[in-house]
Design a protein around this motif. Structure first.
Motif, PDB file in Angstrom:
ATOM      1  N   GLU B 119       0.814  -1.221   0.000  1.00 52.24           N
ATOM      2  CA  GLU B 119       0.000   0.000   0.000  1.00 52.24           C
ATOM      3  C   GLU B 119       0.849   1.273   0.000  1.00 52.24           C
ATOM      4  O   GLU B 119       0.673   2.167  -0.807  1.00 52.24           O
ATOM      5  CB  GLU B 119      -0.887  -0.035   1.256  1.00 52.24           C
ATOM      6  CG  GLU B 119      -2.034   0.947   1.224  1.00 52.24           C
ATOM      7  CD  GLU B 119      -2.853   0.838   2.524  1.00 52.24           C
ATOM      8  OE1 GLU B 119      -3.434   1.851   2.918  1.00 52.24           O
ATOM      9  OE2 GLU B 119      -2.870  -0.260   3.134  1.00 52.24           O
ATOM     10  N   ARG B 120       1.808   1.315   0.931  1.00 54.12           N
ATOM     11  CA  ARG B 120       2.627   2.507   1.088  1.00 54.12           C
ATOM     12  C   ARG B 120       3.474   2.759  -0.161  1.00 54.12           C
ATOM     13  O   ARG B 120       3.609   3.900  -0.615  1.00 54.12           O
ATOM     14  CB  ARG B 120       3.535   2.294   2.302  1.00 54.12           C
ATOM     15  CG  ARG B 120       4.187   3.531   2.812  1.00 54.12           C
ATOM     16  CD  ARG B 120       5.106   3.204   3.972  1.00 54.12           C
ATOM     17  NE  ARG B 120       4.353   2.939   5.186  1.00 54.12           N
ATOM     18  CZ  ARG B 120       4.740   3.374   6.394  1.00 54.12           C
ATOM     19  NH1 ARG B 120       5.853   4.063   6.524  1.00 54.12           N
ATOM     20  NH2 ARG B 120       4.037   3.098   7.445  1.00 54.12           N
ATOM     21  N   ILE B 121       4.040   1.674  -0.712  1.00 54.69           N
ATOM     22  CA  ILE B 121       4.890   1.821  -1.907  1.00 54.69           C
ATOM     23  C   ILE B 121       4.062   2.338  -3.077  1.00 54.69           C
ATOM     24  O   ILE B 121       4.469   3.252  -3.793  1.00 54.69           O
ATOM     25  CB  ILE B 121       5.551   0.473  -2.261  1.00 54.69           C
ATOM     26  CG1 ILE B 121       6.524   0.058  -1.157  1.00 54.69           C
ATOM     27  CG2 ILE B 121       6.280   0.567  -3.603  1.00 54.69           C
ATOM     28  CD1 ILE B 121       7.220  -1.258  -1.403  1.00 54.69           C
ATOM     29  N   ARG B 122       2.867   1.759  -3.262  1.00 44.45           N
ATOM     30  CA  ARG B 122       2.007   2.199  -4.369  1.00 44.45           C
ATOM     31  C   ARG B 122       1.664   3.677  -4.246  1.00 44.45           C
ATOM     32  O   ARG B 122       1.710   4.428  -5.224  1.00 44.45           O
ATOM     33  CB  ARG B 122       0.715   1.384  -4.396  1.00 44.45           C
ATOM     34  CG  ARG B 122       0.862   0.083  -5.125  1.00 44.45           C
ATOM     35  CD  ARG B 122      -0.495  -0.577  -5.375  1.00 44.45           C
ATOM     36  NE  ARG B 122      -0.302  -1.982  -5.662  1.00 44.45           N
ATOM     37  CZ  ARG B 122       0.136  -2.449  -6.817  1.00 44.45           C
ATOM     38  NH1 ARG B 122       0.431  -1.623  -7.812  1.00 44.45           N
ATOM     39  NH2 ARG B 122       0.305  -3.745  -6.995  1.00 44.45           N
ATOM     40  N   ALA B 123       1.333   4.099  -3.032  1.00 43.30           N
ATOM     41  CA  ALA B 123       0.972   5.510  -2.827  1.00 43.30           C
ATOM     42  C   ALA B 123       2.160   6.408  -3.169  1.00 43.30           C
ATOM     43  O   ALA B 123       2.008   7.441  -3.828  1.00 43.30           O
ATOM     44  CB  ALA B 123       0.531   5.729  -1.385  1.00 43.30           C
ATOM     45  N   ASP B 124       3.352   5.989  -2.738  1.00 47.06           N
ATOM     46  CA  ASP B 124       4.543   6.794  -3.027  1.00 47.06           C
ATOM     47  C   ASP B 124       4.844   6.844  -4.526  1.00 47.06           C
ATOM     48  O   ASP B 124       5.226   7.882  -5.058  1.00 47.06           O
ATOM     49  CB  ASP B 124       5.756   6.215  -2.285  1.00 47.06           C
ATOM     50  CG  ASP B 124       5.852   6.736  -0.862  1.00 47.06           C
ATOM     51  OD1 ASP B 124       5.286   7.802  -0.595  1.00 47.06           O
ATOM     52  OD2 ASP B 124       6.497   6.080  -0.036  1.00 47.06           O
ATOM     53  N   LEU B 125       4.708   5.697  -5.192  1.00 45.40           N
ATOM     54  CA  LEU B 125       4.953   5.661  -6.637  1.00 45.40           C
ATOM     55  C   LEU B 125       3.959   6.574  -7.351  1.00 45.40           C
ATOM     56  O   LEU B 125       4.339   7.358  -8.223  1.00 45.40           O
ATOM     57  CB  LEU B 125       4.816   4.227  -7.169  1.00 45.40           C
ATOM     58  CG  LEU B 125       5.924   3.239  -6.781  1.00 45.40           C
ATOM     59  CD1 LEU B 125       5.562   1.823  -7.252  1.00 45.40           C
ATOM     60  CD2 LEU B 125       7.270   3.654  -7.364  1.00 45.40           C
ATOM     61  N   ASP B 126       2.702   6.491  -6.939  1.00 40.01           N
ATOM     62  CA  ASP B 126       1.676   7.311  -7.586  1.00 40.01           C
ATOM     63  C   ASP B 126       1.932   8.797  -7.349  1.00 40.01           C
ATOM     64  O   ASP B 126       1.542   9.637  -8.165  1.00 40.01           O
ATOM     65  CB  ASP B 126       0.284   6.912  -7.077  1.00 40.01           C
ATOM     66  CG  ASP B 126      -0.115   5.525  -7.584  1.00 40.01           C
ATOM     67  OD1 ASP B 126       0.544   5.045  -8.545  1.00 40.01           O
ATOM     68  OD2 ASP B 126      -1.043   4.913  -7.037  1.00 40.01           O
ATOM     69  N   ALA B 127       2.608   9.108  -6.237  1.00 40.81           N
ATOM     70  CA  ALA B 127       2.934  10.513  -5.952  1.00 40.81           C
ATOM     71  C   ALA B 127       4.219  10.945  -6.654  1.00 40.81           C
ATOM     72  O   ALA B 127       4.725  12.040  -6.415  1.00 40.81           O
ATOM     73  CB  ALA B 127       3.063  10.715  -4.447  1.00 40.81           C
ATOM     74  N   GLY B 128       4.768  10.055  -7.510  1.00 45.28           N
ATOM     75  CA  GLY B 128       5.934  10.441  -8.301  1.00 45.28           C
ATOM     76  C   GLY B 128       7.271  10.145  -7.658  1.00 45.28           C
ATOM     77  O   GLY B 128       8.312  10.595  -8.128  1.00 45.28           O
ATOM     78  N   ASN B 129       7.280   9.372  -6.576  1.00 39.64           N
ATOM     79  CA  ASN B 129       8.539   9.043  -5.910  1.00 39.64           C
ATOM     80  C   ASN B 129       9.202   7.796  -6.494  1.00 39.64           C
ATOM     81  O   ASN B 129       8.508   6.881  -6.934  1.00 39.64           O
ATOM     82  CB  ASN B 129       8.286   8.738  -4.428  1.00 39.64           C
ATOM     83  CG  ASN B 129       7.954   9.965  -3.626  1.00 39.64           C
ATOM     84  OD1 ASN B 129       8.815  10.784  -3.346  1.00 39.64           O
ATOM     85  ND2 ASN B 129       6.687  10.098  -3.267  1.00 39.64           N
ATOM     86  N   VAL B 130      10.518   7.763  -6.455  1.00 38.58           N
ATOM     87  CA  VAL B 130      11.229   6.503  -6.542  1.00 38.58           C
ATOM     88  C   VAL B 130      11.236   5.929  -5.123  1.00 38.58           C
ATOM     89  O   VAL B 130      11.500   6.654  -4.164  1.00 38.58           O
ATOM     90  CB  VAL B 130      12.680   6.691  -7.037  1.00 38.58           C
ATOM     91  CG1 VAL B 130      13.489   5.413  -6.875  1.00 38.58           C
ATOM     92  CG2 VAL B 130      12.679   7.154  -8.486  1.00 38.58           C
ATOM     93  N   VAL B 131      10.898   4.659  -4.988  1.00 38.16           N
ATOM     94  CA  VAL B 131      10.867   4.045  -3.662  1.00 38.16           C
ATOM     95  C   VAL B 131      12.107   3.157  -3.516  1.00 38.16           C
ATOM     96  O   VAL B 131      12.384   2.323  -4.377  1.00 38.16           O
ATOM     97  CB  VAL B 131       9.586   3.215  -3.460  1.00 38.16           C
ATOM     98  CG1 VAL B 131       9.611   2.509  -2.113  1.00 38.16           C
ATOM     99  CG2 VAL B 131       8.369   4.108  -3.570  1.00 38.16           C
ATOM    100  N   VAL B 132      12.872   3.380  -2.448  1.00 37.86           N
ATOM    101  CA  VAL B 132      14.108   2.637  -2.207  1.00 37.86           C
ATOM    102  C   VAL B 132      13.881   1.700  -1.023  1.00 37.86           C
ATOM    103  O   VAL B 132      13.548   2.169   0.080  1.00 37.86           O
ATOM    104  CB  VAL B 132      15.280   3.590  -1.909  1.00 37.86           C
ATOM    105  CG1 VAL B 132      16.574   2.800  -1.748  1.00 37.86           C
ATOM    106  CG2 VAL B 132      15.413   4.646  -2.999  1.00 37.86           C
ATOM    107  N   VAL B 133      14.034   0.397  -1.241  1.00 41.06           N
ATOM    108  CA  VAL B 133      13.715  -0.584  -0.209  1.00 41.06           C
ATOM    109  C   VAL B 133      14.975  -1.365   0.174  1.00 41.06           C
ATOM    110  O   VAL B 133      15.769  -1.744  -0.694  1.00 41.06           O
ATOM    111  CB  VAL B 133      12.620  -1.559  -0.698  1.00 41.06           C
ATOM    112  CG1 VAL B 133      12.325  -2.630   0.345  1.00 41.06           C
ATOM    113  CG2 VAL B 133      11.345  -0.800  -1.053  1.00 41.06           C
ATOM    114  N   ALA B 134      15.137  -1.608   1.459  1.00 31.95           N
ATOM    115  CA  ALA B 134      16.268  -2.397   1.952  1.00 31.95           C
ATOM    116  C   ALA B 134      16.064  -3.867   1.589  1.00 31.95           C
ATOM    117  O   ALA B 134      15.042  -4.447   1.941  1.00 31.95           O
ATOM    118  CB  ALA B 134      16.390  -2.248   3.464  1.00 31.95           C
TER     119      ALA B 134
END
Lengths: 407, 407
Positions: B119-134
């Motif tokens: 959920e959180r990743i999708r919201a961030d992607l939709d807001a135009g972010n690159v999401v960096v995950v450990a």
């Protein structure tokens, strides 16, 4: 059986050897039947290493991402500390700030604690575990990792002690307690068995560096009993910071002498004595975010006044520049700066009920030919500004005059 | 516009310079309009440094506390990677495994992923972010930090791609794709544009070290399109690992040749040919936790049988010792070990529909005078065990015979 929170700083966990020492101490408390929560900082140097690494990537690091990185320093230490305890046969569990949930606001790199969920820690303590918590860090309501800024691990320790209603919060440092003054200046300085919260707050704000002022304020707000102890000595009771003034005839009038030479003096001479002049002088200083400590205004007979205040030495030139730009508007005859000053403060709740404390202080300094340039007082403190070169002498003679060298 | 998961290993984030390169690549994908999730490992060497530190405290580190410590390696990298992206003007946010919530079981140091909250990743992607995950880490249902064990960051990448239904999961390594065979042995080896999941699985299990077999299995299970690429080259499409066998007349019969010299051969000669003999021989081997690869049994005319199997070279002496203890019970004439063997495997989905693949392989080896000691086959693989000294020769002549050197 007591519930004790013990906080260990970076030098106390600097290497595996010291972490093992720490674990031995905790094990001894546990063996006495106490419940123990341990709060640890990052290994000394680690936080600075991580900040430097971040700056290689981004000269002005993003605060949220910096907190993600920097918080790993304490996370490594909690794992090591829990293992050191287990290696001694003591049951232990570690938690990051986010795992505890130490909930903070979202002011990354300088967050403030809002609340602490104590459920998990209590359950672990009741199950016989030592609980090891990462200092300096928390989590905001959105799940972001935050850090608390300077002295943050002390604050974590005090906040946990408050949340758990601990019997005592022990702060382990590289000194064995709070002294009547700095032993490097006065060899006869004595460790205080106890000191009141108000005195500690005055000493901390007047230059004593044993505790971060923010954690002392926090302890005051939540009535947490603090004890300062050395992490390098096996024995010793350190100094207890209490909330009750002991009803003791023999209590000393003053508890300690603080001093610093971090300040510089700005004097605005020959200002017309009219309403609003203080604001006209200090307004530009405040607008430039320069902190002012002591402020003194003296009215002369000729309708002009001399206005003097102190700022941090690093900001003297900035302050002088700002005032010289406004010198005409202010109508000042002269604007002068002096870096060669020192501030010496005597602190003690005893002076509330004793007259003559100030006069003993001034007489003692006068006998040594030390001129007092500025005086500032609060209910339990008298601070004087003197020529820097007399600072050590002033501290020594005051220490003797107020009988601080006698047990 | 596609949703792409990119995984970068320890050498790709080894220092600030490489992290900046990585960020430039991600920025280019972002500029093309793609949504990008970046999975990163710890900086190379960091995980080993942390494990060594733990062992100084506790020789056999507690697994829960070890995971608390070791997971900080990736946590530092995500902060640095997000900052490197921001420094290029790309919006980015980092998450630890626990923050995403990558939920695993509680098998510390070798946890398995159970589910991922996207959920959180999708919201961030939709807001135009690159999401960096450990990579390499998760959290169990009790909130404990876990790590996934060897190759764990690849698994994180594939699992995230599956959860997000990503168009592609790109694995960046120090090679630019999957080759027909190791170019250090056959200079004519070609990079494959694509390879099927089954072929990749066979190549990985037969000795090709480009991808961890566990992440390939995971990709197979969740039908994730994998692409192997070099993190040190700007251009190149790498190798796509697909699920559809392309309906192409010109598709090669075999895709690649794998080889290794890690195995040793154990031969049990002159065993009475009776039911249960295989169990009698392999039972003690399995009980000692020794992995067996190829197993062959040949019945002779004289009522006895020869039984041969391969184990890892490191376990040959242990296996021989176990069998010699039981030699009388088994009734074997002789028990022999041979370390000087190599296994060469040809792999290709094309052999399903082509007869004569095995005979071409055997003929090619015979023409070079290479004796085949053991043969093992699956639907898309033929593996032979030969004398170690002929390994490179065998790989070269097979590479040529099956036309792998031609584009």
């Amino acid at each position: 059986m007591a519930l004790i929170v013990q906080k260990y700083g970076g030098t106390s966990v600097a290497n595996p050897e010291r972490i093992k020492n720490l674990a031995s101490r905790v094990a001894r408390y546990k063996a006495l039947g106490h419940q123990v929560v341990v709060v640890v900082s990052a290994m000394s140097g680690e936080t600075n290493r991580l900040i430097a690494l971040a700056k290689e990537i981004m000269p002005d690091p993003d605060p949220r991402e910096l907190d993600v990185m920097v918080s790993t320093g304490e996370q490594v230490t909690i794992g090591l500390t829990a293992m050191a305890l287990m290696d001694l046969g003591v049951k232990a569990r570690s938690y990051t700030g986010a795992q505890v949930r130490i909930v903070t606001d979202s002011a990354f790199t300088k967050a403030r604690i809002l609340k602490i969920d104590d459920e998990r820690i209590r359950a672990d303590l009741d199950a016989g575990n030592v609980v090891v918590v990462a200092g300096f860090q928390g989590v905001d309501e959105h799940g972001n990792i935050t850090t608390l800024g300077r002295g943050g691990s002390d604050t974590t320790g005090v906040a946990l002690a408050a949340a758990l209603k601990a019997d005592e919060c022990q702060i382990y440092t590289d000194v064995d307690g709070v002294y009547t003054t700095d032993p490097r200046v006065v060899p006869e300085a004595r460790r205080l068995k106890s000191i009141t919260f108000e005195e500690m707050l005055e000493l901390a704000s007047q230059g004593s560096k044993v505790l971060q002022i923010r954690s002392v304020e926090f302890a005051g707000k939540y009535q947490v009993k603090l004890r300062v102890l050395s992490s390098f000595e096996e024995e010793g009771d350190g100094t207890l910071i209490t909330f009750e003034e002991e009803d003791n005839m023999e209590q000393p009038i003053i508890s300690g002498i603080a001093f610093n030479r971090d300040e510089a003096k700005v004097t605005v001479l020959g200002v017309p004595d009219r309403p609003g002049i203080a604001y006209q002088i200090l307004g530009p200083i405040a607008d430039a975010n320069i902190d002012v400590d002591i402020i003194i205004q003296n009215t002369g007979a000729d309708g002009t006044t001399d206005f003097t205040f102190t700022v941090h030495k690093n900001e003297l030139n900035k302050a002088l520049g700002l005032l010289r730009d406004k010198q005409k508007d202010i109508g000042a005859r002269e604007i002068a700066g002096d870096e060669k000053i020192a501030k010496v403060s005597i602190v003690g709740v005893g002076m509330r009920s004793h007259v003559g404390v100030a006069s003993l202080m001034f007489k003692t300094l006068a006998e040594e030919g030390i001129n007092i340039q500025m005086i500032s007082t609060s209910e339990i403190k008298i601070a004087v500004v003197i020529d820097e070169k007399y600072m050590e002498l002033a501290v020594r003679v005051l220490h003797k005059a107020f009988g601080l060298d006698k047990a």
